[in-house]
Design an enzyme around this catalytic site. Structure first.
Site, PDB file in Angstrom:
ATOM      1  N   PRO A 268      32.454 -55.993 -38.299  1.00  0.00           N
ATOM      2  CG  PRO A 268      31.852 -55.212 -40.436  1.00  0.00           C
ATOM      3  CD  PRO A 268      31.263 -55.753 -39.138  1.00  0.00           C
TER       4      PRO A 268
ATOM      5  CB  ALA B 125      35.227 -53.627 -44.517  1.00  0.00           C
ATOM      6  CG  ASN B 126      38.826 -57.721 -41.548  1.00  0.00           C
ATOM      7  OD1 ASN B 126      39.527 -56.967 -42.200  1.00  0.00           O
ATOM      8  ND2 ASN B 126      39.305 -58.572 -40.663  1.00  0.00           N
ATOM      9  NE  ARG B 127      34.369 -62.183 -47.873  1.00  0.00           N
ATOM     10  CZ  ARG B 127      33.717 -61.658 -48.903  1.00  0.00           C
ATOM     11  NH1 ARG B 127      32.457 -61.305 -48.794  1.00  0.00           N
ATOM     12  NH2 ARG B 127      34.325 -61.476 -50.047  1.00  0.00           N
TER      13      ARG B 127
ATOM     14  CB  ALA C 297      36.194 -59.283 -38.294  1.00  0.00           C
TER      15      ALA C 297
END
Ligand code: CTP
Ligand code: CA
Length: 227
Positions: free
Chosen positions: A21, A33-35, A99
Protein backbone atom coordinates in the site's frame (compact mmCIF):
# COMPACT_ATOMS: atom_id res chain seq x y z
CA UNK A 1 28.12 -17.76 -29.68
CA UNK A 2 26.30 -16.44 -26.57
CA UNK A 3 25.08 -19.09 -24.19
CA UNK A 4 21.47 -19.14 -23.01
CA UNK A 5 20.58 -20.35 -19.55
CA UNK A 6 17.04 -21.76 -19.73
CA UNK A 7 16.53 -21.42 -16.00
CA UNK A 8 17.36 -17.71 -16.26
CA UNK A 9 15.37 -16.52 -19.29
CA UNK A 10 15.46 -12.89 -18.12
CA UNK A 11 19.24 -12.69 -17.66
CA UNK A 12 20.40 -9.33 -18.95
CA UNK A 13 17.00 -7.65 -18.47
CA UNK A 14 16.13 -5.09 -15.79
CA UNK A 15 12.83 -4.96 -13.93
CA UNK A 16 10.97 -2.58 -11.62
CA UNK A 17 8.09 -3.70 -9.39
CA UNK A 18 5.83 -1.65 -7.10
CA UNK A 19 4.16 -3.45 -4.20
CA UNK A 20 2.19 -2.90 -1.02
CA UNK A 21 0.00 0.00 0.00
CA UNK A 22 1.00 3.64 0.34
CA UNK A 23 0.48 5.63 3.53
CA UNK A 24 -0.62 9.22 3.15
CA UNK A 25 -0.01 11.23 6.33
CA UNK A 26 -2.78 13.23 8.01
CA UNK A 27 -0.49 14.41 10.80
CA UNK A 28 2.66 12.93 12.39
CA UNK A 29 0.73 9.98 13.90
CA UNK A 30 -2.14 9.28 11.47
CA UNK A 31 -2.47 8.25 7.85
CA UNK A 32 -4.90 7.04 5.19
CA UNK A 33 -4.07 3.93 3.22
CA UNK A 34 -5.33 1.18 0.97
CA UNK A 35 -5.59 -2.38 2.20
CA UNK A 36 -2.76 -4.45 0.72
CA UNK A 37 -0.43 -7.13 2.06
CA UNK A 38 2.10 -6.73 -0.77
CA UNK A 39 2.22 -10.51 -1.19
CA UNK A 40 1.47 -10.51 -4.94
CA UNK A 41 3.95 -7.75 -5.83
CA UNK A 42 6.70 -9.21 -3.66
CA UNK A 43 6.16 -12.66 -5.23
CA UNK A 44 6.48 -11.11 -8.70
CA UNK A 45 9.73 -9.33 -7.78
CA UNK A 46 11.13 -12.57 -6.37
CA UNK A 47 10.13 -14.54 -9.49
CA UNK A 48 11.65 -11.91 -11.83
CA UNK A 49 14.92 -12.05 -9.90
CA UNK A 50 14.87 -15.86 -9.90
CA UNK A 51 14.51 -15.71 -13.70
CA UNK A 52 17.69 -13.65 -13.88
CA UNK A 53 16.31 -10.10 -14.18
CA UNK A 54 18.11 -7.35 -12.28
CA UNK A 55 15.15 -6.40 -10.12
CA UNK A 56 14.30 -3.30 -8.07
CA UNK A 57 11.29 -3.50 -5.76
CA UNK A 58 9.73 -0.22 -4.61
CA UNK A 59 7.68 -1.22 -1.61
CA UNK A 60 5.19 0.66 0.50
CA UNK A 61 4.85 -0.24 4.19
CA UNK A 62 4.41 -4.03 4.51
CA UNK A 63 5.23 -6.63 7.15
CA UNK A 64 6.87 -8.96 4.60
CA UNK A 65 10.62 -9.56 4.51
CA UNK A 66 12.57 -8.23 1.51
CA UNK A 67 12.54 -10.98 -1.16
CA UNK A 68 15.89 -12.69 -1.85
CA UNK A 69 17.97 -11.45 -4.77
CA UNK A 70 16.03 -8.20 -5.09
CA UNK A 71 17.14 -4.63 -4.41
CA UNK A 72 14.45 -2.96 -2.28
CA UNK A 73 13.62 0.72 -1.80
CA UNK A 74 11.17 1.32 1.06
CA UNK A 75 8.78 4.24 0.71
CA UNK A 76 5.69 5.52 2.51
CA UNK A 77 3.65 7.79 0.25
CA UNK A 78 2.58 7.72 -3.40
CA UNK A 79 4.77 10.74 -4.11
CA UNK A 80 7.83 8.93 -2.70
CA UNK A 81 6.91 5.78 -4.65
CA UNK A 82 6.72 7.79 -7.87
CA UNK A 83 10.10 9.43 -7.25
CA UNK A 84 11.78 6.08 -6.54
CA UNK A 85 10.27 4.62 -9.73
CA UNK A 86 11.32 7.52 -11.95
CA UNK A 87 14.85 7.34 -10.50
CA UNK A 88 14.99 3.65 -11.50
CA UNK A 89 14.46 4.33 -15.23
CA UNK A 90 15.37 3.10 -17.76
CA UNK A 91 14.13 -0.47 -17.21
CA UNK A 92 13.02 -3.18 -19.62
CA UNK A 93 10.09 -4.41 -17.54
CA UNK A 94 7.86 -2.61 -15.03
CA UNK A 95 5.08 -4.24 -13.02
CA UNK A 96 2.84 -1.92 -10.96
CA UNK A 97 1.28 -4.12 -8.30
CA UNK A 98 1.05 -1.53 -5.51
CA UNK A 99 -2.31 -0.50 -4.10
CA UNK A 100 -1.56 3.20 -4.31
CA UNK A 101 -3.82 5.55 -2.34
CA UNK A 102 -5.71 7.62 -4.89
CA UNK A 103 -5.72 10.68 -2.62
CA UNK A 104 -3.48 12.34 -0.08
CA UNK A 105 -4.34 14.94 2.53
CA UNK A 106 -3.79 18.47 1.31
CA UNK A 107 -2.23 20.84 3.84
CA UNK A 108 -1.31 18.16 6.32
CA UNK A 109 -0.75 19.18 9.91
CA UNK A 110 2.82 19.38 11.26
CA UNK A 111 1.54 18.79 14.78
CA UNK A 112 -0.74 16.05 15.99
CA UNK A 113 -4.38 17.06 15.56
CA UNK A 114 -5.95 17.27 19.01
CA UNK A 115 -9.37 15.89 19.77
CA UNK A 116 -11.68 18.64 20.90
CA UNK A 117 -15.17 18.10 22.23
CA UNK A 118 -17.79 18.97 19.64
CA UNK A 119 -15.29 19.73 16.85
CA UNK A 120 -14.39 17.45 13.97
CA UNK A 121 -11.30 18.02 11.82
CA UNK A 122 -11.95 18.61 8.15
CA UNK A 123 -9.65 16.83 5.76
CA UNK A 124 -9.20 18.23 2.29
CA UNK A 125 -7.91 15.66 -0.22
CA UNK A 126 -5.69 16.12 -3.26
CA UNK A 127 -5.28 13.58 -6.07
CA UNK A 128 -2.12 11.50 -6.00
CA UNK A 129 0.07 11.00 -9.07
CA UNK A 130 -0.75 7.87 -11.07
CA UNK A 131 2.55 5.97 -11.14
CA UNK A 132 1.54 3.49 -13.85
CA UNK A 133 0.19 6.24 -16.14
CA UNK A 134 3.29 8.39 -15.49
CA UNK A 135 5.63 5.51 -16.41
CA UNK A 136 3.68 4.99 -19.65
CA UNK A 137 4.33 8.62 -20.59
CA UNK A 138 8.01 8.71 -19.57
CA UNK A 139 9.36 10.21 -22.76
CA UNK A 140 12.25 8.26 -24.26
CA UNK A 141 12.32 6.22 -21.06
CA UNK A 142 9.09 4.21 -21.16
CA UNK A 143 9.60 0.64 -19.90
CA UNK A 144 9.56 -1.72 -22.87
CA UNK A 145 6.93 -3.91 -21.23
CA UNK A 146 4.65 -2.06 -18.80
CA UNK A 147 2.19 -4.09 -16.74
CA UNK A 148 -0.56 -3.01 -14.34
CA UNK A 149 -3.13 -4.68 -12.13
CA UNK A 150 -6.85 -4.09 -11.78
CA UNK A 151 -9.04 -5.54 -9.07
CA UNK A 152 -12.56 -5.68 -10.44
CA UNK A 153 -15.81 -7.02 -9.00
CA UNK A 154 -17.90 -7.16 -12.21
CA UNK A 155 -17.49 -7.02 -16.01
CA UNK A 156 -13.88 -7.85 -15.27
CA UNK A 157 -12.50 -8.05 -18.82
CA UNK A 158 -14.22 -4.95 -20.16
CA UNK A 159 -13.45 -2.78 -17.13
CA UNK A 160 -9.83 -3.90 -17.20
CA UNK A 161 -9.53 -3.32 -20.95
CA UNK A 162 -10.79 0.24 -20.45
CA UNK A 163 -8.25 0.71 -17.63
CA UNK A 164 -5.46 -0.58 -19.90
CA UNK A 165 -6.34 2.06 -22.50
CA UNK A 166 -6.63 4.83 -19.93
CA UNK A 167 -3.29 4.05 -18.30
CA UNK A 168 -1.38 3.39 -21.52
CA UNK A 169 0.16 0.14 -20.29
CA UNK A 170 0.81 -2.99 -22.37
CA UNK A 171 -0.85 -5.59 -20.16
CA UNK A 172 -3.33 -5.50 -17.32
CA UNK A 173 -3.71 -8.40 -14.94
CA UNK A 174 -7.36 -8.21 -14.01
CA UNK A 175 -8.09 -9.87 -10.71
CA UNK A 176 -11.68 -11.01 -10.27
CA UNK A 177 -12.54 -10.16 -6.66
CA UNK A 178 -16.31 -10.31 -7.15
CA UNK A 179 -18.55 -12.25 -4.76
CA UNK A 180 -19.00 -15.12 -7.28
CA UNK A 181 -15.29 -15.54 -8.10
CA UNK A 182 -14.68 -17.96 -5.26
CA UNK A 183 -11.49 -16.06 -4.44
CA UNK A 184 -12.97 -13.72 -1.85
CA UNK A 185 -10.92 -13.88 1.33
CA UNK A 186 -8.98 -16.86 -0.03
CA UNK A 187 -5.35 -17.21 -1.04
CA UNK A 188 -6.04 -17.83 -4.74
CA UNK A 189 -6.26 -15.21 -7.47
CA UNK A 190 -8.44 -15.43 -10.56
CA UNK A 191 -6.50 -13.54 -13.22
CA UNK A 192 -7.47 -12.47 -16.72
CA UNK A 193 -4.54 -11.09 -18.70
CA UNK A 194 -5.60 -8.28 -21.02
CA UNK A 195 -3.25 -7.34 -23.85
CA UNK A 196 -3.78 -5.68 -27.23
CA UNK A 197 -5.05 -8.99 -28.66
CA UNK A 198 -7.77 -9.47 -26.06
CA UNK A 199 -8.38 -11.40 -22.87
CA UNK A 200 -6.69 -14.60 -21.66
CA UNK A 201 -8.34 -16.26 -18.65
CA UNK A 202 -5.98 -18.04 -16.26
CA UNK A 203 -7.05 -20.80 -13.90
CA UNK A 204 -7.33 -20.01 -10.19
CA UNK A 205 -3.74 -19.88 -8.89
CA UNK A 206 -2.03 -18.88 -5.67
CA UNK A 207 0.10 -15.72 -5.67
CA UNK A 208 3.42 -17.54 -6.20
CA UNK A 209 1.95 -19.40 -9.19
CA UNK A 210 0.54 -16.15 -10.63
CA UNK A 211 4.03 -14.65 -10.31
CA UNK A 212 5.70 -17.62 -12.04
CA UNK A 213 3.17 -17.67 -14.87
CA UNK A 214 3.52 -13.92 -15.39
CA UNK A 215 7.31 -14.21 -15.55
CA UNK A 216 7.03 -17.04 -18.12
CA UNK A 217 4.73 -14.84 -20.20
CA UNK A 218 7.16 -11.90 -19.92
CA UNK A 219 10.09 -14.11 -20.96
CA UNK A 220 8.14 -15.32 -24.03
CA UNK A 221 7.29 -11.74 -24.95
CA UNK A 222 10.89 -10.53 -24.66
CA UNK A 223 12.54 -13.66 -26.05
CA UNK A 224 14.95 -12.93 -28.83
CA UNK A 225 14.73 -9.17 -28.39
CA UNK A 226 17.98 -7.30 -27.79
CA UNK A 227 19.12 -7.11 -24.19
N1 CTP B 1 -1.78 2.77 -9.90
C1 CTP B 1 -0.64 3.57 -9.79
N2 CTP B 1 -0.72 4.79 -9.20
C2 CTP B 1 -1.89 5.24 -8.71
C3 CTP B 1 -3.07 4.44 -8.80
C4 CTP B 1 -2.97 3.20 -9.41
O1 CTP B 1 0.44 3.14 -10.25
N3 CTP B 1 -1.94 6.45 -8.13
C5 CTP B 1 -1.67 1.48 -10.59
C6 CTP B 1 -1.87 0.27 -9.69
O2 CTP B 1 -0.62 -0.16 -9.16
C7 CTP B 1 -2.46 -0.74 -10.66
C8 CTP B 1 -3.25 0.11 -11.64
O3 CTP B 1 -2.71 1.42 -11.54
O4 CTP B 1 -1.45 -1.38 -11.40
C9 CTP B 1 -4.71 0.13 -11.43
O5 CTP B 1 -5.00 0.64 -10.15
P1 CTP B 1 -6.53 0.90 -9.78
O6 CTP B 1 -6.61 1.44 -8.38
O7 CTP B 1 -7.32 -0.33 -10.11
O8 CTP B 1 -6.90 2.01 -10.86
P2 CTP B 1 -7.48 3.47 -10.71
O9 CTP B 1 -7.19 4.17 -12.00
O10 CTP B 1 -6.98 4.12 -9.47
O11 CTP B 1 -9.04 3.24 -10.68
P3 CTP B 1 -10.08 2.95 -9.48
O12 CTP B 1 -11.02 4.10 -9.52
O13 CTP B 1 -10.75 1.64 -9.87
O14 CTP B 1 -9.31 2.86 -8.17
CA1 CA C 1 -7.20 3.30 -7.33
Amino acid sequence: EASFDQSKPLQGFSALVTSGPTHEPIDPVRYIANRSSGRQGHAIAEALAAAGAQTLLVSGPVTLPDPPGVEVVHVESAQEMLEACMAALPVDIAVCAAAVADWRVAGLSEQKLKKEAGRLPELTLAENPDILATLSKAEGNRPRLLIGFAAETEQVASHAAAKRQRKGCDWILANDVGPDSGTFGGSDNQITLIDEQGAEAWPKLDKQAVARRLVERIAEQLAGSAR
